[in-house]
Design a protein around this motif. Structure first.
Motif, short mmCIF file in Angstrom:
data_model
loop_
_atom_site.label_atom_id
_atom_site.label_comp_id
_atom_site.label_asym_id
_atom_site.label_seq_id
_atom_site.Cartn_x
_atom_site.Cartn_y
_atom_site.Cartn_z
N GLU A 262 13.99 25.24 7.49
CA GLU A 262 15.22 25.81 8.02
C GLU A 262 14.92 26.81 9.14
N ALA A 263 13.81 27.53 9.01
CA ALA A 263 13.45 28.52 10.03
C ALA A 263 13.14 27.88 11.38
N ASP A 264 12.74 26.59 11.37
CA ASP A 264 12.38 25.92 12.61
C ASP A 264 13.58 25.62 13.50
N LYS A 265 14.79 25.78 12.95
CA LYS A 265 15.97 25.55 13.78
C LYS A 265 16.01 26.49 14.97
N ARG A 266 15.39 27.65 14.84
CA ARG A 266 15.42 28.64 15.92
C ARG A 266 14.13 28.62 16.76
N SER A 267 13.25 27.68 16.48
CA SER A 267 11.97 27.63 17.19
C SER A 267 12.07 26.73 18.42
N HIS A 268 11.01 26.71 19.24
CA HIS A 268 10.98 25.88 20.43
C HIS A 268 10.95 24.40 20.04
N SER A 269 11.56 23.59 20.88
CA SER A 269 11.61 22.15 20.61
C SER A 269 10.80 21.40 21.65
N LEU A 270 10.56 20.10 21.38
CA LEU A 270 9.80 19.27 22.30
C LEU A 270 10.62 18.97 23.55
N GLY A 271 9.97 19.05 24.71
CA GLY A 271 10.63 18.67 25.95
C GLY A 271 11.59 19.72 26.48
N TRP A 272 11.75 19.72 27.76
CA TRP A 272 12.66 20.69 28.37
C TRP A 272 14.06 20.13 28.54
N PRO B 44 11.65 20.17 16.58
CA PRO B 44 10.88 21.41 16.72
C PRO B 44 9.40 21.12 16.96
N ARG B 45 8.77 21.96 17.78
CA ARG B 45 7.34 21.79 18.03
C ARG B 45 6.54 21.89 16.72
N ALA B 46 7.00 22.74 15.81
CA ALA B 46 6.31 22.88 14.52
C ALA B 46 6.33 21.57 13.74
N ALA B 47 7.42 20.79 13.90
CA ALA B 47 7.50 19.50 13.20
C ALA B 47 6.43 18.54 13.71
N LEU B 48 6.19 18.53 15.03
CA LEU B 48 5.14 17.67 15.56
C LEU B 48 3.77 18.10 15.07
N ALA B 49 3.53 19.42 15.00
CA ALA B 49 2.24 19.90 14.50
C ALA B 49 2.02 19.46 13.06
N ARG B 50 3.06 19.54 12.23
CA ARG B 50 2.94 19.11 10.83
C ARG B 50 2.76 17.60 10.74
N LEU B 51 3.41 16.87 11.63
CA LEU B 51 3.27 15.42 11.63
C LEU B 51 1.84 15.02 11.97
N LYS B 52 1.24 15.67 12.96
CA LYS B 52 -0.15 15.35 13.31
C LYS B 52 -1.09 15.67 12.14
N ALA B 53 -0.84 16.79 11.46
CA ALA B 53 -1.67 17.12 10.30
C ALA B 53 -1.52 16.08 9.20
N GLY C 94 0.82 -1.20 0.00
CA GLY C 94 0.00 0.00 0.00
C GLY C 94 0.86 1.25 0.00
N PRO C 95 0.21 2.42 -0.04
CA PRO C 95 0.96 3.69 -0.13
C PRO C 95 1.79 3.97 1.12
N VAL C 96 2.90 4.65 0.92
CA VAL C 96 3.84 4.96 2.00
C VAL C 96 4.18 6.44 1.98
N ARG C 97 4.26 7.04 3.16
CA ARG C 97 4.78 8.40 3.31
C ARG C 97 6.06 8.32 4.12
N LEU C 98 7.11 8.97 3.60
CA LEU C 98 8.39 9.07 4.30
C LEU C 98 8.51 10.50 4.83
N ALA C 99 8.36 10.67 6.13
CA ALA C 99 8.40 12.00 6.73
C ALA C 99 9.69 12.16 7.52
N SER C 100 10.41 13.26 7.30
CA SER C 100 11.66 13.51 8.01
C SER C 100 11.57 14.80 8.81
#
Length: 704
Positions: free
Chosen positions: A378-388, A398-407, A350-356
């Motif tokens: 590239e801009a997300d390098k300066r953003s907040h990351s998951l966990g303290w 980056p927190r933005a990466a998790l938001a995009r992953l959920k979407a 079946g179909p596959v998505r490769l997310a990095s």
């Protein structure tokens, strides 16, 4: 038929069609007198498509030319054939169908007998697995072109199968196949022709075509909204050819209903509801009994819960999302090669998505069942990351990466999510409620690596990483490891009874040219040429490269002054760059293709002192027939026999001595080449990895 001699151009778009092309070309032999040329448009194949086509045509005396392109769609490949065609008529044939004997002659006679006809269409036989053959005869076509077009779009006439029609060259002037869609592109093309020219139909079967229902279903359920909008845009474009709006609107609503049917079948009720909104907007189809039935099934399905159930239909396509830190395509390092190899095996089902997490480039794999997605910019390098807090060895996410992953999960709706390794631990808990099956693919047992640091060197991961491994085992449904040894180590660590499956590393780029043992390399560039391939920024590989260049190579050159060392890989560390200044040491940074390097290598030495998993660099060398000399740790997990499958020594002096002895024993080197090649392809080839991934996904009853 003398007036038709050598008049037809046959256009065959093909991608990875080596298994079927010989049969397809064989079906054309009976019509050789009317064939001017056969154009096989090889669209980025990575098997022997081109070679099989040429060999088959030569043995049968067929006038064939292979045109190599990288376009990614059958429509675009057919358009290349139209542009290159020199015949006065064109016959389109898919690379897995068969022409019945004498069919081109029959179609040519029918077309020649009607000067105003732009296409001649014959009957076709549809063959589907598990169903009786079905004869589809063209009927109902008349002299009114507008009426033909209208009825064709509304399915009041049998659709024209690809491979059942001969097209006059003048009729297709300026008319091309849509290149952005993989569904209904033939309908758009045939409708344009019907609006321009007359049609002549014959009732004689001219084609046997193989209908793959699972493949068709995947096309419907992969990004359904995007698919529908792309088809709708192409249908809108037919208005420029004089096609009326009424049948175009009907066709769009029918396509939406057709997609909804497959989505309902695969329990993707939210997506199906979206498709049905387009159906309801149409006055006729929106009020049909079928639309009411689909809407009721969607309502009941959503009330019952819309989680895809992978146990419902063993033949249904399985959607897999694989999440990695580095982009897995194009694959370069060992981690990339493993992840992309697993993606290729999963795409069989079946179909596959490769997310990095790291931004990926714009390139997409030639297999349209695998798509690459970036979760960060590239801009997300300066953003907040998951966990303290992050342990040494964990990746920054980056927190933005998790938001995009959920979407992405909401849009793609995977049956299984595979997360690459413990460094992405912080993604496991957020993903847990979003999928029926969550898999952790442990390329290495990271806590074992923490204990392997040589001497006083600091470990590459924190000793506390073992705590994350235990926690991960309690979160996920399955864990993949590379070897029996890694499974034993992990079982000793984790208390939770999570299934631990062995999914070994496979031969990288297994569709390449080494399936047959290649001839041994020459000696004009030195002997022996010693190759070491790997991520040259990875600390175990840096250590191995330094010892190869400074200790092992000089000892070998004392006995074999022509010896050379080739270091190849991505992101070389400054220490590795310095090695290229040494005598007879060559550094090849970020090689586009490792094949030529393997073809020129006499030996592969892998002197690793730390690391885990199974060594892709060893598999790659053995699969190319390159003898391997390695440390026992380097070959750990492959279950290879020292002295038979490869040569082993646990110190640099022993590795050098084995190298010299083997180079002075050509008979043994030849035996080792053949043995290595046979072991690699039988135990780590595409079929073995496909079976391991199928088992690792829990799909032992699945087929495609």
């Amino acid at each position: 038929m003398s007036h038709m001699a050598a008049d037809i151009t046959v256009v065959i778009p093909a991608r990875n069609a080596a298994a079927t092309l010989d049969t397809v070309l064989g079906s054309l032999v009976a019509d050789r007198p009317v064939i001017r040329e056969i154009l096989v448009i090889d669209d980025g194949s990575d098997d022997r498509t081109a070679a099989v086509a040429k060999e088959s045509a030569q043995s049968r005396g067929l006038p064939l030319d292979v045109v190599s392109v990288r376009l990614g769609s059958a429509g675009a490949a057919r358009n290349v054939g139209i542009e290159r065609a020199s015949g006065t008529s064109i016959f389109f044939l898919d690379a897995d169908d068969e022409v019945l004997p004498g069919s081109l002659s029959l179609l040519g006679s029918a077309l020649a007998g009607q000067p105003l006809a732009g296409l001649a269409v014959g009957a076709s036989i549809r063959r589907a697995k598990g169903r009786p053959d079905k004869l589809k005869t063209p009927h109902g076509y008349g002299p009114d072109r507008r009426q033909n077009t209208r009825r064709y779009l509304r399915n009041e006439l049998w659709p024209i199968a690809m491979g059942s029609a001969l097209v006059a060259g003048w009729a297709t002037a300026g008319i091309r196949f849509p290149e952005t869609i993989g569904l209904d592109e033939d309908t758009c093309y045939w409708a344009s022709l019907l609006a321009r020219a007359d049609i002549v139909a014959i009732e004689t079967p001219v084609l046997l075509y193989h209908h793959d229902e699972a493949r068709m279903a995947r096309r419907f359920i992969t990004a359904p909204r995007k698919t529908f909008l792309a088809i709708a845009r192409e249908l809108n474009g037919l208005a420029a050819a004089g096609v009326e709006q009424g049948p175009l609107q009907w066709r769009k609503a029918w396509i939406a209903q057709r997609i909804a049917r497959q989505l309902i079948k695969h329990r993707m009720f939210a997506d199906a509801a979206g498709m049905m909104r387009a159906v309801k907007a149409h006055r006729e189809l929106g009020r049909s009994w079928k639309a009411a039935q689909y809407l009721a099934r969607i309502r009941f399905g959503r009330l019952a819960g819309n989680r895809p159930d992978i146990s419902v239909d063993p033949a249904a396509p399985r959607r897999t999302l694989i999440v990695s830190f580095d982009p897995a395509y194009p694959p370069v390092s060992g981690a990339d090669l493993r992840t992309f190899g697993n993606a290729g095996a999963a795409a069989e089902f079946g179909p596959v998505r490769l997310a990095s997490v790291k931004p990926a480039g714009s390139m997409q794999p030639p297999d349209r069942d695998i798509r690459v997605v970036s979760l960060a910019t590239e801009a997300d390098k300066r953003s907040h990351s998951l966990g303290w807090r992050r342990l040494k060895g964990e990746n920054r996410i980056p927190r933005a990466a998790l938001a995009r992953l959920k979407a992405l999960v909401r849009e793609f709706r995977p049956d299984t999510i595979v997360v690459e390794s413990i460094p992405l631990f912080k993604l496991l808990q957020p993903l847990r409620p979003l999928t029926r099956q969550l898999v952790l693919d442990m390329h290495n047992v990271e806590s074992d690596l923490a204990a392997q640091a040589p001497g006083n060197a600091p470990p590459s991961v924190s000793p506390d990483i073992r705590r994350l491994e235990r926690r991960a085992a309690a979160i996920v449904d399955r864990i993949w490891v590379c070897s029996k040894r890694d499974r034993e180590r992990l079982n000793a660590i984790v208390a939770h009874r999570t299934p631990i499956e062995i999914v070994p590393n496979g031969i990288p780029r297994a569709q390449g040219s080494f399936a047959t043992l290649p001839p041994p390399p020459g000696t004009s560039d030195g002997f022996p040429v010693i190759l070491f391939v790997g991520h040259l920024g990875y600390s175990p590989n840096i250590d191995a490269a330094e010892r190869l260049a400074s200790i092992i190579l000089p000892r070998v050159r004392q006995a074999l002054p022509g010896a050379r060392l080739v270091l190849a890989g991505r992101s070389p560390d400054p220490a590795v760059r310095t090695l290229s200044k040494l005598d007879s040491v060559v550094l090849i940074e970020n090689p586009d293709d490792i094949g030529p390097l393997l073809s020129a290598a006499h030996l592969c030495i892998v002197p690793l002192r730390t690391g885990g998993g199974t060594r892709i660099k060893i598999l790659e060398a053995m699969a190319a027939g390159v003898p391997v000399i390695a440390t026992p740790l380097a070959a750990e997990g492959l279950d290879l026999t020292g002295g038979e499958d490869l040569l082993l020594s646990d110190n640099d002096e022993g590795l050098a001595s084995l190298t010299v002895a083997l180079c002075f024993d050509p008979a043994r080197m030849a035996r080792l080449r053949a043995r290595a090649h046979d072991i690699a392809w039988s135990r780590f080839g595409p079929r073995a990895i496909r079976d391991a991934v199928r088992h690792g996904l829990g799909l032992d009853g699945a087929s495609r």
